[in-house]
Design an enzyme around this catalytic site. Structure first.
Site, PDB file in Angstrom:
ATOM      1  N   ASP A 344      44.341  46.253  39.442  1.00 33.51           N
ATOM      2  CA  ASP A 344      45.033  46.863  40.569  1.00 33.51           C
ATOM      3  C   ASP A 344      46.462  47.227  40.167  1.00 33.51           C
ATOM      4  OD1 ASP A 344      45.301  47.398  43.524  1.00 33.51           O
ATOM      5  OD2 ASP A 344      46.811  45.823  43.305  1.00 33.51           O
ATOM      6  N   GLU A 380      43.664  50.916  37.516  1.00 35.87           N
ATOM      7  CA  GLU A 380      44.121  51.772  38.595  1.00 35.87           C
ATOM      8  C   GLU A 380      45.462  52.316  38.097  1.00 35.87           C
ATOM      9  OE1 GLU A 380      44.675  51.668  43.405  1.00 35.87           O
ATOM     10  OE2 GLU A 380      45.550  50.025  42.267  1.00 35.87           O
TER      11      GLU A 380
END
Length: 705
Positions: A344, A380
């Site tokens: 993330d 990401e």
């Protein structure tokens, strides 16, 4: 207390006791706190200090022991020092936790009535307890799939939401690791044909104070407090009273999924923690060594540098923090047998002096690590608020990335935006413009149309605007740029013309996804027609808004997804490790059968194209070196609202003879419709009518025509 060892970090039990270690270079004294089932606390001081680590061995203490730490030292927020012995702290290396946060002033290190004053309120009764965990597990039955990127189909899914209402899963197992491992859940995954589940965060996380007080929760889990511990709430064993049972249950889930040929990828959040900004709770890291774990503002050390939008950023520049990240990753691979990670806001982990650095220590350590470097690494590729926050294409060679440009292009084309055909062709061909310059393969691109963050696929074609009122933020949260469309009606409708048009567009986007070079990722539930009622930011909705609805399954759509994935897995030409645009692999044709010219590509009104893919030229090879030969592929793409006639081209990239073509799939038809094998074969020079807003997939028969 015996001296013990300063390594490994955390609580390590053996037959006679447990070794405890805690890394802190600012502590003046570290006290180990032991708790019985009634909550009574016994304190033992760790007197040994070596290489920045406090340590000691306690005979007679074993598996199941609840514990925490009190760190004595300077409390001076103006210098970024936040030691406060009144706060019971979690072990950053704990393998499991017992309990959750009970919100109140006790968990904050400042006095609410005088914020500049240290709080002396004891937090022991308000925070979870770390657990000593049995490190052994019999992995003899585990068979690791080791699926290549090229052959992978990723299914992004929430552990709880997947089975929270599944009728085939026993009620006591729903929403748990055991529920995901249940045969009914596994059968759904195998029937789809996915090769990996990408689990939304399962590291121990908490719900923030504001959400808890408003009756909401941190459903997605992007609020980590323990990077080694499986989230307790997702454990049927913990619900049944087995303290620490979440570890064994997670391991058993991995074995069950591996047995079905399904890899386990974890969505991990190493960019920030649940402690928030300088006014957040003191639960762990900031009370142990604030400067080591967080990026502190050099101008005002009482505050944090924040490139994550959460109030803090984890300090991957510091060796203590970086060691924890690496130890955590290695633990999940070696002790929990996961197959990869999706990071993330990964850009935040590679910031050096404020800028994103492809040669950062974080990347260098992962690249040389003999364990972590061998699993799937997915970024990401962005963070928040910096000039270089959007870093798609900038990650090292061994990484893959969520390709946000792919998502936006596919949505833009099928929503009817002009001048999107050239970029659609580039994305379908593997995004060589992004990854080719650094000699990365198409698998660097994780292709997706929807993910947990945003609309579901059903909602993408049903809502022109977000509807997030249930989140309690006045519909201000969530992105306003969804590239979505509603076919003239906002939200649910029984109009058969509208519902048919929506279903047609969903099938077209799914077909685009699974025909594209790169690694396809399907949002869990999209195959069922799952809706979030127009909510594009359901992070706090642990309820029917987010859970899978197994009572109202779109059977036509489910059948279509199964067919499309099966087609991709059956044909090597769809899984080539080379770009579709590489010389000799493909030719793009206009509807009149002529090769696309530069002028045609530059026409902003053009929305139809055919692509011929040669399945016999320079094939890939299997692991034994055998060539993976396949038939030729012809795809007709019609983004126009009206039908378009395509003249079947009479040339191929290899210069071979023209072939006869059989229609395999037509996205304008319902998903459960049989393959149109009765359709007359198409030969060179014949015309095939492609319905409006559709893709038609043809395979060569092997016959000349």
């Amino acid at each position: 207390m015996w001296p013990g060892r300063h390594f490994p970090l955390g609580a390590t039990p053996d037959a006679e006791g447990t070794n405890f270690t805690l890394a802190s270079q600012v502590a003046q004294k570290v006290v180990l706190c032991l708790f019985d089932e009634a909550g009574h606390e016994d304190q033992v001081t760790l007197r040994e200090y070596d290489s920045g680590v406090w340590h000691g061995y306690l005979p007679g203490v074993g598996v199941g022991q609840r514990y925490g730490y009190r760190v004595h030292g300077a409390y001076d927020p103006s210098r970024g020092l936040r030691c406060n012995a009144a706060k019971l702290l979690l072990d950053p290396y704990a393998r499991a936790f017992d309990g959750t946060v009970r919100w109140g002033p006790e968990v904050f290190d400042y006095d609410w009535n005088a914020p500049d004053t240290i709080s002396a309120m004891d937090s022991a009764a308000h925070v979870p307890k770390s657990l000593v965990v049995d490190p052994t597990f019999d992995w003899a039955a585990d068979v690791v799939p080791r699926t290549s990127y090229a052959d992978s189909v990723i299914y992004e899914v929430h552990v709880k939401g997947f089975t929270a209402t599944h009728p085939g899963v026993p009620p006591e197992l729903r929403g748990t690791y055991a529920g995901m491992a249940h045969p009914a859940a596994v059968e759904h995954l195998t029937s789809l044909g996915v090769t990996a589940v990408e689990l939304l965060p399962v590291h121990e996380f908490i719900t923030a104070s504001a959400q808890a007080h408003s009756g909401l929760s941190n459903y997605w889990g992007y609020n980590t407090i323990g990077f080694f511990a499986p989230h307790e709430e997702y454990s049927a064993a913990s619900r049944a009273g087995w303290v620490g049972g979440q570890v064994r249950e997670f391991q058993q889930m991995v074995v069950a999924l591996h047995a079905a040929g399904i890899e386990v990828i974890l969505d991990v959040v190493y960019n920030h923690t649940a402690e928030g900004d300088q006014l957040g709770p003191t639960l762990c890291f900031r009370g142990i060594d604030n400067h080591a774990y967080y990026r502190v503002d050099p101008v005002d050390p009482s505050r944090y540098l924040d490139t994550t939008g959460t109030g803090n950023s984890y300090n991957a520049d510091d060796h203590t923090c970086l060691r924890l990240i690496m130890d955590s990753l290695r633990y999940w691979v070696t002790e929990m047998h996961v197959d990869g990670f999706r990071f993330d806001l990964a850009t935040a982990l590679a910031r050096v002096d404020g800028g994103f650095e492809r040669l950062s220590s974080f990347f260098a350590l992962i690249d040389q690590d003999p364990v972590i470097s061998r699993v799937k690494l997915i970024a990401e590729p962005w963070d928040v608020g910096q000039w270089d926050s959007y870093s798609v294409g900038a990650f090292p060679d061994t990484w893959s990335e969520w390709n946000g440009r792919y998502r936006d292009t596919v949505r833009g084309f099928w929503s009817g935006r002009p001048a999107t055909l050239p970029e659609l062709a580039t994305r379908v061909a593997g995004s060589s413009d992004i990854y080719g310059p650094t000699r990365r393969r198409p698998h660097a691109s994780i292709n997706y149309v929807t993910c947990h963050d945003g609309f579901t696929l059903h909602d993408l074609v049903s809502f022109a605007s977000k509807h997030n009122d249930a989140n309690g933020e006045g519909n201000r949260d969530g992105t306003n740029d969804n590239i979505s469309w509603n076919h003239g009606v906002e939200g649910p409708t029984e109009d058969p013309v509208v519902t048919a048009a929506r279903s047609r567009d969903v099938r077209a986007m799914l077909m685009t996804l699974f025909l594209s070079r790169g690694v396809p990722m399907l949002l869990g539930g999209d195959e069922l027609g799952r809706t979030q009622r127009g909510n594009n930011n359901a992070y706090c909705q642990d309820n029917e808004i987010s859970w899978f609805d197994w009572q109202h399954v779109d059977e036509d759509l489910l059948a279509f997804v199964r067919r499309v994935i099966a087609m991709r897995r059956a044909h090597p030409v769809l899984r080539r490790r080379r770009y579709l645009a590489d010389p000799g692999y493909s030719v793009w044709f206009a509807p009149d059968g002529q090769p696309m010219s530069p002028a045609m590509w530059q026409d902003p009104a053009r929305r139809s194209v055919a692509v011929f893919v040669d399945g016999t030229v320079a094939p890939d090879h299997d692991r034994w070196g055998e060539p993976l030969l396949d038939r030729n592929l012809l795809v007709l793409v019609n983004g126009e609202a009206d039908p378009v006639g395509f003249r079947i081209p009479d040339t191929s990239p290899s210069g071979g003879p023209s072939r006869l073509w059989r229609l395999e799939l037509d996205t304008s038809l319902p998903g459960s419709a049989p393959a149109p094998s009765s359709t007359p074969l198409a030969g060179a020079g014949s015309t095939v009518l492609a319905p409006g807003r559709s893709l038609l997939v043809h395979w060569s028969t092997g016959e000349e025509g």
